[in-house]
Design a protein around this motif. Sequence first.
Motif, PDB file in Angstrom:
ATOM      1  N   ALA A  87       0.952  -1.192  -0.063  1.00 15.24           N
ATOM      2  CA  ALA A  87       0.002   0.122   0.038  1.00 15.24           C
ATOM      3  C   ALA A  87       0.977   1.219   0.012  1.00 15.24           C
ATOM      4  N   LEU A  88       0.632   2.125  -0.727  1.00 17.29           N
ATOM      5  CA  LEU A  88       1.375   3.497  -0.580  1.00 17.29           C
ATOM      6  C   LEU A  88       0.448   4.687  -0.245  1.00 17.29           C
ATOM      7  N   ALA A  89       1.019   5.235   0.849  1.00 21.48           N
ATOM      8  CA  ALA A  89       0.187   6.262   1.542  1.00 21.48           C
ATOM      9  C   ALA A  89       0.232   7.447   0.483  1.00 21.48           C
ATOM     10  N   GLN A  90      -0.846   8.220   0.743  1.00 25.60           N
ATOM     11  CA  GLN A  90      -1.117   9.457  -0.174  1.00 25.60           C
ATOM     12  C   GLN A  90      -1.861  10.461   0.776  1.00 25.60           C
ATOM     13  N   PHE A 117      -6.261   8.903 -11.779  1.00 27.03           N
ATOM     14  CA  PHE A 117      -5.518   7.768 -12.578  1.00 27.03           C
ATOM     15  C   PHE A 117      -4.112   8.110 -12.370  1.00 27.03           C
ATOM     16  N   PHE A 118      -3.227   6.965 -12.229  1.00 28.07           N
ATOM     17  CA  PHE A 118      -1.857   7.026 -12.146  1.00 28.07           C
ATOM     18  C   PHE A 118      -1.076   6.149 -12.841  1.00 28.07           C
ATOM     19  N   ALA A 119       0.160   6.645 -13.169  1.00 25.78           N
ATOM     20  CA  ALA A 119       1.334   5.595 -13.611  1.00 25.78           C
ATOM     21  C   ALA A 119       2.234   5.422 -12.727  1.00 25.78           C
ATOM     22  N   GLN A 130      -9.700   5.451  -6.010  1.00 23.29           N
ATOM     23  CA  GLN A 130     -10.744   6.028  -5.565  1.00 23.29           C
ATOM     24  C   GLN A 130     -10.603   6.728  -3.908  1.00 23.29           C
ATOM     25  N   PRO A 131     -10.637   7.872  -4.004  1.00 20.70           N
ATOM     26  CA  PRO A 131     -10.576   8.638  -2.608  1.00 20.70           C
ATOM     27  C   PRO A 131     -11.641   8.343  -1.488  1.00 20.70           C
ATOM     28  N   LEU A 132     -10.993   8.103  -0.237  1.00 21.06           N
ATOM     29  CA  LEU A 132     -11.869   7.679   0.922  1.00 21.06           C
ATOM     30  C   LEU A 132     -11.689   8.857   1.790  1.00 21.06           C
ATOM     31  N   GLY A 133     -12.077  10.192   1.900  1.00 25.76           N
ATOM     32  CA  GLY A 133     -11.637  11.216   2.644  1.00 25.76           C
ATOM     33  C   GLY A 133     -10.358  12.114   2.111  1.00 25.76           C
ATOM     34  N   ASN A 134     -10.001  12.467   2.924  1.00 30.40           N
ATOM     35  CA  ASN A 134      -8.749  13.684   2.793  1.00 30.40           C
ATOM     36  C   ASN A 134      -7.485  12.745   2.574  1.00 30.40           C
ATOM     37  N   ARG A 135      -7.193  11.815   3.242  1.00 31.54           N
ATOM     38  CA  ARG A 135      -6.021  10.826   3.224  1.00 31.54           C
ATOM     39  C   ARG A 135      -6.313   9.406   2.796  1.00 31.54           C
ATOM     40  N   GLY A 136      -7.327   9.015   2.506  1.00 30.00           N
ATOM     41  CA  GLY A 136      -7.521   7.582   2.357  1.00 30.00           C
ATOM     42  C   GLY A 136      -7.868   7.383   0.839  1.00 30.00           C
ATOM     43  N   ALA A 137      -7.486   5.991   0.249  1.00 30.52           N
ATOM     44  CA  ALA A 137      -8.085   5.631  -0.919  1.00 30.52           C
ATOM     45  C   ALA A 137      -7.831   4.309  -1.250  1.00 30.52           C
ATOM     46  N   VAL A 138      -8.861   3.747  -2.154  1.00 32.45           N
ATOM     47  CA  VAL A 138      -8.808   2.327  -2.559  1.00 32.45           C
ATOM     48  C   VAL A 138      -8.003   2.528  -3.868  1.00 32.45           C
ATOM     49  N   ASN A 139      -7.017   1.801  -4.238  1.00 33.53           N
ATOM     50  CA  ASN A 139      -6.392   1.666  -5.422  1.00 33.53           C
ATOM     51  C   ASN A 139      -6.142   0.342  -6.066  1.00 33.53           C
ATOM     52  N   LEU A 140      -6.477   0.463  -7.435  1.00 30.79           N
ATOM     53  CA  LEU A 140      -6.331  -0.704  -8.359  1.00 30.79           C
ATOM     54  C   LEU A 140      -5.112  -0.459  -9.249  1.00 30.79           C
ATOM     55  N   LEU A 141      -4.325  -1.433  -9.145  1.00 31.23           N
ATOM     56  CA  LEU A 141      -2.848  -1.165 -10.142  1.00 31.23           C
ATOM     57  C   LEU A 141      -2.795  -2.565 -10.711  1.00 31.23           C
ATOM     58  N   ALA A 142      -2.234  -2.341 -12.016  1.00 32.53           N
ATOM     59  CA  ALA A 142      -1.711  -3.374 -13.062  1.00 32.53           C
ATOM     60  C   ALA A 142      -0.354  -2.981 -13.545  1.00 32.53           C
ATOM     61  N   MET A 143       0.522  -3.708 -13.475  1.00 30.66           N
ATOM     62  CA  MET A 143       2.015  -3.530 -13.853  1.00 30.66           C
ATOM     63  C   MET A 143       2.427  -4.788 -14.560  1.00 30.66           C
ATOM     64  N   TRP A 180       2.881 -10.066 -15.290  1.00 29.34           N
ATOM     65  CA  TRP A 180       1.987  -9.299 -15.024  1.00 29.34           C
ATOM     66  C   TRP A 180       1.717  -9.225 -13.266  1.00 29.34           C
ATOM     67  N   VAL A 181       1.653  -8.052 -12.981  1.00 27.21           N
ATOM     68  CA  VAL A 181       1.366  -7.748 -11.581  1.00 27.21           C
ATOM     69  C   VAL A 181       0.012  -7.040 -11.073  1.00 27.21           C
ATOM     70  N   PHE A 182      -0.865  -7.498 -10.300  1.00 30.82           N
ATOM     71  CA  PHE A 182      -2.024  -6.884 -10.033  1.00 30.82           C
ATOM     72  C   PHE A 182      -2.113  -6.856  -8.554  1.00 30.82           C
ATOM     73  N   ARG A 183      -2.550  -5.468  -8.346  1.00 33.69           N
ATOM     74  CA  ARG A 183      -2.674  -5.164  -6.812  1.00 33.69           C
ATOM     75  C   ARG A 183      -4.036  -4.428  -6.649  1.00 33.69           C
ATOM     76  N   VAL A 184      -4.490  -4.571  -5.354  1.00 31.70           N
ATOM     77  CA  VAL A 184      -5.602  -3.743  -4.838  1.00 31.70           C
ATOM     78  C   VAL A 184      -5.230  -3.663  -3.531  1.00 31.70           C
ATOM     79  N   TYR A 185      -4.924  -2.299  -3.042  1.00 32.20           N
ATOM     80  CA  TYR A 185      -4.558  -1.955  -1.692  1.00 32.20           C
ATOM     81  C   TYR A 185      -5.309  -0.595  -1.459  1.00 32.20           C
ATOM     82  N   PHE A 186      -5.244  -0.288   0.027  1.00 32.61           N
ATOM     83  CA  PHE A 186      -5.701   0.911   0.679  1.00 32.61           C
ATOM     84  C   PHE A 186      -4.469   1.670   1.000  1.00 32.61           C
TER      85      PHE A 186
END
Length: 174
Positions: A17-20, A102-104, A138-151, A166-172
């Motif tokens: 998980a990456l903090a945002q 969206f992010f790269a 997908q933001p969850l308030g000011n500091r949180g998010a649910v992230n879907l990532l494919a690399m 392929w690497v797939f991640r779902v993280y908060f």
Amino acid sequence: MKKLLALILFCSFATLALAQKDVDFDNGPSFKERIFFGGGLGFSGSNQQTNISLSPIVGYMITQQWSAGVGVTYQYIKLKNYDISDNLWGGNVFTRYSINQFFAQAEYDYINFDSNLLDDQDERDSATRFLLGGGISQPLGNRGAVNLLAMYDLTYGNDSPYDSPWVFRVYFSF
């Protein structure tokens, strides 16, 4: 053995998980305000195996859209049918650029593991990979998010311990 190791490593990295956080770049944020912490914690178990992983990270927000950081990885695996276990460890360096939701992301991973786990010989080996991909947050308030990532692993080859590039991640993130 390669497929088993690949499955175990994939499961451990899927918890990363990456903090945002929101930082006011219009007013010149301090160095401390740009630093963020995060990470992942994972557990999976069955009647055949146990997998526990810990992946803390620290990052720096270069701009509101661009961040970079480093992380460490520790993983404990136990294969119950064979009565064997291993401690895997490694690290990663990443950079991420966001455009709205969206992010790269680019990431370099290193992992060290027992290459002869089933042979009861203590020989260590390591694997690296260079991942490129993108996702949505997908933001969850000011500091949180649910992230879907494919690399995709650009260095994937026949000698890779992973089953797929392929690497797939779902993280908060918080």
